[in-house]
Design a protein around this motif. Structure first.
Motif, PDB file in Angstrom:
ATOM      1  N   ILE A 108      -3.161  -5.184  -9.981  1.00  0.00           N
ATOM      2  CA  ILE A 108      -2.854  -3.675  -8.683  1.00  0.00           C
ATOM      3  C   ILE A 108      -3.407  -2.680  -9.391  1.00  0.00           C
ATOM      4  CG2 ILE A 108      -1.665  -2.536  -7.010  1.00  0.00           C
ATOM      5  CD1 ILE A 108      -2.187  -5.313  -5.983  1.00  0.00           C
ATOM      6  N   ASP A 109      -4.484  -1.605  -8.893  1.00  0.00           N
ATOM      7  CA  ASP A 109      -4.059  -0.176  -9.303  1.00  0.00           C
ATOM      8  C   ASP A 109      -4.252   0.968  -8.269  1.00  0.00           C
ATOM      9  OD1 ASP A 109      -5.186   1.823 -10.634  1.00  0.00           O
ATOM     10  OD2 ASP A 109      -7.184   2.043 -10.846  1.00  0.00           O
ATOM     11  N   THR A 110      -3.368   1.523  -8.262  1.00  0.00           N
ATOM     12  CA  THR A 110      -2.737   1.947  -7.175  1.00  0.00           C
ATOM     13  C   THR A 110      -2.757   3.891  -8.066  1.00  0.00           C
ATOM     14  OG1 THR A 110      -0.367   1.770  -7.853  1.00  0.00           O
ATOM     15  CG2 THR A 110      -1.880   0.920  -5.366  1.00  0.00           C
ATOM     16  N   ASN A 111      -3.237   4.715  -7.036  1.00  0.00           N
ATOM     17  CA  ASN A 111      -3.317   6.320  -7.253  1.00  0.00           C
ATOM     18  C   ASN A 111      -2.052   6.615  -6.734  1.00  0.00           C
ATOM     19  OD1 ASN A 111      -3.961   9.484  -7.557  1.00  0.00           O
ATOM     20  ND2 ASN A 111      -6.428   8.633  -6.852  1.00  0.00           N
ATOM     21  N   GLN A 114      10.034   0.547  -2.305  1.00  0.00           N
ATOM     22  CA  GLN A 114       8.646   1.752  -2.939  1.00  0.00           C
ATOM     23  C   GLN A 114       8.806   2.519  -2.238  1.00  0.00           C
ATOM     24  OE1 GLN A 114       5.243  -0.676  -4.152  1.00  0.00           O
ATOM     25  NE2 GLN A 114       5.951  -2.630  -3.538  1.00  0.00           N
ATOM     26  N   ILE A 115       8.557   3.616  -0.776  1.00  0.00           N
ATOM     27  CA  ILE A 115       8.754   5.074  -0.293  1.00  0.00           C
ATOM     28  C   ILE A 115      10.020   5.388  -1.241  1.00  0.00           C
ATOM     29  CG2 ILE A 115       8.931   6.058   1.686  1.00  0.00           C
ATOM     30  CD1 ILE A 115       7.489   3.721   3.009  1.00  0.00           C
ATOM     31  N   ARG A 128       1.257  13.145  11.185  1.00  0.00           N
ATOM     32  CA  ARG A 128       0.002  12.617  10.712  1.00  0.00           C
ATOM     33  C   ARG A 128      -0.398  11.522  10.058  1.00  0.00           C
ATOM     34  NH1 ARG A 128      -1.828  17.037  12.193  1.00  0.00           N
ATOM     35  NH2 ARG A 128      -3.337  16.682  10.251  1.00  0.00           N
ATOM     36  N   HIS A 129       0.428  10.400   9.592  1.00  0.00           N
ATOM     37  CA  HIS A 129       0.174   9.585   9.220  1.00  0.00           C
ATOM     38  C   HIS A 129       0.981   7.849  10.467  1.00  0.00           C
ATOM     39  CE1 HIS A 129      -1.538  11.364   5.781  1.00  0.00           C
ATOM     40  NE2 HIS A 129      -2.134  10.074   5.676  1.00  0.00           N
ATOM     41  N   PHE A 130      -0.566   7.067  10.567  1.00  0.00           N
ATOM     42  CA  PHE A 130       0.174   5.643  11.612  1.00  0.00           C
ATOM     43  C   PHE A 130      -0.183   4.769  10.677  1.00  0.00           C
ATOM     44  CE2 PHE A 130       0.606   2.847  14.647  1.00  0.00           C
ATOM     45  CZ  PHE A 130       2.209   2.686  14.627  1.00  0.00           C
ATOM     46  N   ILE A 131       0.312   3.589  10.433  1.00  0.00           N
ATOM     47  CA  ILE A 131      -0.703   2.808   9.533  1.00  0.00           C
ATOM     48  C   ILE A 131       0.694   1.395   9.636  1.00  0.00           C
ATOM     49  CG2 ILE A 131      -0.137   1.134   7.184  1.00  0.00           C
ATOM     50  CD1 ILE A 131       0.373   4.966   6.969  1.00  0.00           C
ATOM     51  N   ASN A 132      -0.063   0.863  11.425  1.00  0.00           N
ATOM     52  CA  ASN A 132      -0.323  -0.386  11.622  1.00  0.00           C
ATOM     53  C   ASN A 132      -0.446  -1.851  11.015  1.00  0.00           C
ATOM     54  OD1 ASN A 132       0.826  -2.396  13.498  1.00  0.00           O
ATOM     55  ND2 ASN A 132      -1.687  -2.655  14.056  1.00  0.00           N
ATOM     56  N   ILE A 133       0.938  -2.655  10.612  1.00  0.00           N
ATOM     57  CA  ILE A 133       1.007  -3.279   9.651  1.00  0.00           C
ATOM     58  C   ILE A 133      -0.008  -4.755  10.624  1.00  0.00           C
ATOM     59  CG2 ILE A 133       1.813  -4.559   7.993  1.00  0.00           C
ATOM     60  CD1 ILE A 133       2.084  -2.434   7.202  1.00  0.00           C
ATOM     61  N   SER A 134      -0.651  -5.143  10.164  1.00  0.00           N
ATOM     62  CA  SER A 134      -1.202  -6.344  10.905  1.00  0.00           C
ATOM     63  C   SER A 134      -1.621  -7.555  10.175  1.00  0.00           C
ATOM     64  CB  SER A 134      -2.942  -5.727  11.912  1.00  0.00           C
ATOM     65  OG  SER A 134      -3.290  -6.727  11.912  1.00  0.00           O
ATOM     66  N   ALA A 145       1.545  -6.228  -1.696  1.00  0.00           N
ATOM     67  CA  ALA A 145       1.039  -6.160  -0.680  1.00  0.00           C
ATOM     68  C   ALA A 145       0.908  -4.637  -0.472  1.00  0.00           C
ATOM     69  CB  ALA A 145       1.199  -7.182   0.926  1.00  0.00           C
ATOM     70  N   VAL A 146       2.627  -4.892  -0.530  1.00  0.00           N
ATOM     71  CA  VAL A 146       2.974  -3.528   0.267  1.00  0.00           C
ATOM     72  C   VAL A 146       2.677  -2.171  -0.604  1.00  0.00           C
ATOM     73  CG1 VAL A 146       4.952  -1.538   0.206  1.00  0.00           C
ATOM     74  CG2 VAL A 146       5.136  -4.736   1.260  1.00  0.00           C
ATOM     75  N   GLU A 147       2.501  -2.425  -1.960  1.00  0.00           N
ATOM     76  CA  GLU A 147       1.732  -0.935  -2.948  1.00  0.00           C
ATOM     77  C   GLU A 147       0.072  -0.993  -2.411  1.00  0.00           C
ATOM     78  OE1 GLU A 147       1.182  -0.376  -7.598  1.00  0.00           O
ATOM     79  OE2 GLU A 147       2.033  -2.565  -6.780  1.00  0.00           O
ATOM     80  N   LEU A 148      -0.359  -1.863  -1.531  1.00  0.00           N
ATOM     81  CA  LEU A 148      -1.688  -1.598  -1.575  1.00  0.00           C
ATOM     82  C   LEU A 148      -1.808  -1.272  -0.171  1.00  0.00           C
ATOM     83  CD1 LEU A 148      -3.836  -5.035  -2.664  1.00  0.00           C
ATOM     84  CD2 LEU A 148      -4.242  -2.437  -3.375  1.00  0.00           C
ATOM     85  N   VAL A 149      -0.681  -1.194   0.416  1.00  0.00           N
ATOM     86  CA  VAL A 149      -0.642  -0.845   1.716  1.00  0.00           C
ATOM     87  C   VAL A 149      -0.720   0.171   2.161  1.00  0.00           C
ATOM     88  CG1 VAL A 149       1.361  -0.675   3.739  1.00  0.00           C
ATOM     89  CG2 VAL A 149       0.460  -3.237   3.390  1.00  0.00           C
ATOM     90  N   ILE A 150       0.654   0.670   0.909  1.00  0.00           N
ATOM     91  CA  ILE A 150       1.104   2.405   0.423  1.00  0.00           C
ATOM     92  C   ILE A 150      -0.394   3.292   0.566  1.00  0.00           C
ATOM     93  CG2 ILE A 150       2.365   4.135  -0.844  1.00  0.00           C
ATOM     94  CD1 ILE A 150       4.847   2.374  -0.458  1.00  0.00           C
ATOM     95  N   GLN A 151      -1.096   2.485  -0.585  1.00  0.00           N
ATOM     96  CA  GLN A 151      -1.840   3.047  -1.226  1.00  0.00           C
ATOM     97  C   GLN A 151      -3.998   3.086   0.454  1.00  0.00           C
ATOM     98  OE1 GLN A 151      -2.883   3.718  -4.059  1.00  0.00           O
ATOM     99  NE2 GLN A 151      -4.864   5.040  -2.768  1.00  0.00           N
TER     100      GLN A 151
END
Length: 604
Positions: free
Chosen positions: A270-273, A302-303, A402-408, A487-493
């Motif tokens: 995983i490579d997150t910014n 993580q948040i 400002r942000h809405f991320i739906n987990i599918s 998975a969560v790390e990539l979701v946040i990214q």
């Protein structure tokens, strides 16, 4: 004074004397060479003066650097740097004295410079000899003969750690690596024996009992292959944790652990910014629905590390909220407003909550997710996954999130069951509401996660503990796997790089045969257990897909995150809301569910 302290002082004094003698010897040897051995031409008074001044400078600088007071490990890189600084200073001071004395020269000007280099070589040589002797003295005499796979930095540190601990349970007897450039590598006398194809031969030749995979960045496919080869060779397999799991950058024998199913199935690089992530989370009010679930709780953990102004954890399960609060704070702070007991099916309560707390960023992880359960109770899936998502979207738009991320889920790609269809509808609802908001409203789609409640691994573990049989639907059934933290790390990214209305699909690696998973778990148990095939149940696919038939794999920003457009739906939402609740049996029909979706979510 204790005897050990007296010995330490004596040893350090001897080192000072040896260094002074080395400096003097270096100067004398260079003078002798300069005059071709004709000592009659040497000005001994001048040589003595230069040597004395250089020696005094060496002692003073060494004292300032604590070179002889135990600051540095003998023969280590840090000691060599300090030693070089001290000798260079001594040489320059001696050179300055020789130059300032004028003509005739006390000694040729080349003597202090070249003599210092000779002295440094001598000092470094006997320090390395001392280090080598010490390391040989503490080399473990007992322990399991061990092969180390990986001749990189991790393997180097691991072998040195094994050989530096006389009580080490592992004695390295061979090194393995697939890199042909390392075929002649040798670490502390442990020589290279080949690549993965030579694991069996190396085990026999060296009477090895253990193979340690010194590959913290290895993906699950590589770990599976090496593990299988080692098991076939009769070796016990050990691993190092992934880089993100290592507590420090230094690697030692204490980091070695047994291989587990996450190593075999869920390792992804995983490579997150961090800058991008912190930009939309730090100092913001963040709300997570389904915060007590497997994905939701890891999202909260993580948040929390990114310093949000407020982290709101919403769930209808009070015990789950207790657990996630405990995991973050070390105590269950259920009296604080960060834990919110609410149900996303309650639209009025949800809207009131959002208006009062005004979240900036929303991660919508609340869902019903079990395929077979929802096939039996499709109406519950409709109420939570569709209507509940609509309620959260309504409330988010009302407060200008400002942000809405739906987990599918991957089951939303060309769905064939209630879970997939309701989650696909949630994706399309999110895309539709993206038109109403100036914020980023998007979905993130991924497959099975290791360690989630009710997962196939949990089922297998319970069946193995009972003695079997382990039930698998079909010998050829495959699924994608990823660990929850990955998975969560990539979701946040994804939340940082996605644009409104699209679905971001996480790269889950190669699909894995469930029968292989069962076999590996049984092998780890170490006793024979039957595998029984039961056949696919209603709503189950033989192979899951991450993309629908019309979707293309496009990765313009992140190598592990694909962007696919999600069509917004048209229609009058209010008109649909005034109709009776749809018949449960209709939810099972693809055409009917798409028709209701078109009617339900398109009010502009």
């Amino acid at each position: 004074m204790p005897r050990s302290g007296a010995f330490f002082k004596l040893a350090r004094l001897a080192m000072v004397v040896a260094d002074l003698f080395s400096l003097q010897a270096g100067f004398v040897l260079v003078v002798a060479a300069r005059y071709d051995g004709d000592l009659d031409r040497v000005r001994f008074a001048g040589l003595l003066t230069v040597t004395a001044v250089g020696g005094l400078a060496l002692v003073l600088v060494s004292f300032a650097l604590r070179l002889h007071q135990g600051r540095y490990a003998v023969g280590g890189v840090d000691e060599f740097k300090a030693l070089a600084a001290a000798v260079a200073t001594a040489g320059l001071v001696a050179f300055g004295v020789a130059l300032a004395a004028g003509l005739p020269r006390l000694v040729p000007l080349s003597v202090p410079l070249i003599g210092s280099i000779v002295a440094l070589v001598v000092m470094a040589t006997y320090r390395l000899a001392i280090r080598s002797q010490r390391e040989g003295a503490v080399r473990p005499r007992e322990g399991q003969p061990t092969l180390v796979f990986g001749a990189g930095n991790a393997g180097d540190q691991l072998i040195r750690s094994m050989l530096g601990d006389p009580a080490s349970p592992y004695v390295p007897v061979g090194l393995l690596d697939d890199d042909p450039a390392k075929r002649h590598a040798r670490i502390r006398g442990v020589r290279m024996l080949g690549g993965r194809d030579q694991i069996g031969a190396a085990a026999i030749a060296m009477n090895a009992e253990v193979l340690v995979l010194a590959l913290p960045s290895a993906d699950s496919a590589l770990v599976r292959d090496l593990s299988q080869r080692a098991t076939d060779a009769g070796l016990t397999v050990k691993v190092l944790p992934t880089l993100s799991d290592l507590l420090t950058s230094r690697i030692g024998i204490r980091d070695i652990r047994d291989i587990d199913i996450a190593d075999l199935l869920g390792r992804h690089q995983i490579d997150t910014n961090i800058g991008e992530i912190a930009g939309y989370l730090k100092g913001k009010r963040v709300l997570v629905t389904g915060a007590g679930g497997s994905i939701g709780s890891e999202l909260c953990r993580q948040i929390h590390r990114f310093g949000p102004a407020e982290l709101m954890m919403l769930d209808r399960d009070e015990s789950a909220l207790h657990a996630v609060s405990l995991s973050i704070h070390g105590e269950a702070q259920l009296h604080l407003p960060e834990v919110i007991l609410a149900d996303i099916r309650d639209a009025e309560a949800l809207r009131e909550l959002f208006l009062r707390r005004m979240p900036d960023v929303i991660f919508h992880a609340a869902a019903l997710k079990h395929v077979n359960m929802l096939e039996q109770y499709p109406g519950e899936g409709w109420k939570t996954n569709v209507l509940g998502t609509r309620n959260v979207l309504d409330a988010a738009v009302a407060v200008g999130a400002r942000h809405f991320i739906n987990i599918s889920t991957d089951k939303a790609a060309d769905p064939v069951n209630v879970l997939g269809r309701t989650k696909r509808m949630a994706e399309r609802l999110t895309a539709t509401y993206a038109r109403r908001s100036e914020g980023r409203f998007l979905s993130v789609r991924f497959g099975n996660v290791l360690g989630s409640r009710g997962s196939v691994l949990e089922t297998f573990a319970a069946q193995i503990a009972r003695g079997g049989p382990v039930t698998v639907t079909d010998p050829d059934v495959t699924r994608f796997f990823m660990t929850i933290p990955e998975a969560v790390e990539l979701v946040i990214q994804a939340g940082a790089i996605g644009t409104g209305g699209e679905a971001l699909v996480l790269d889950m690696g190669e699909p894995v045969r469930i029968a292989d998973v069962a076999t590996q778990l049984i092998a780890m148990e170490g006793r024979p257990i039957e595998i029984r095939y039961t056949g696919l149940r209603p709503g189950e696919k033989l192979h899951e897909e991450l993309f629908g038939r019309e979707e293309l794999d496009s990765r313009p920003v992140h190598p592990l995150i694909s962007h696919v457009p999600v069509p917004a739906v048209e229609g009058d939402l209010q008109a649909w809301l005034e109709r009776p609740f749809p018949p449960l049996e209709a939810i099972l029909q693809v055409d009917a569910i798409e028709t209701r979706l078109v009617q339900s979510a398109g009010q502009q």
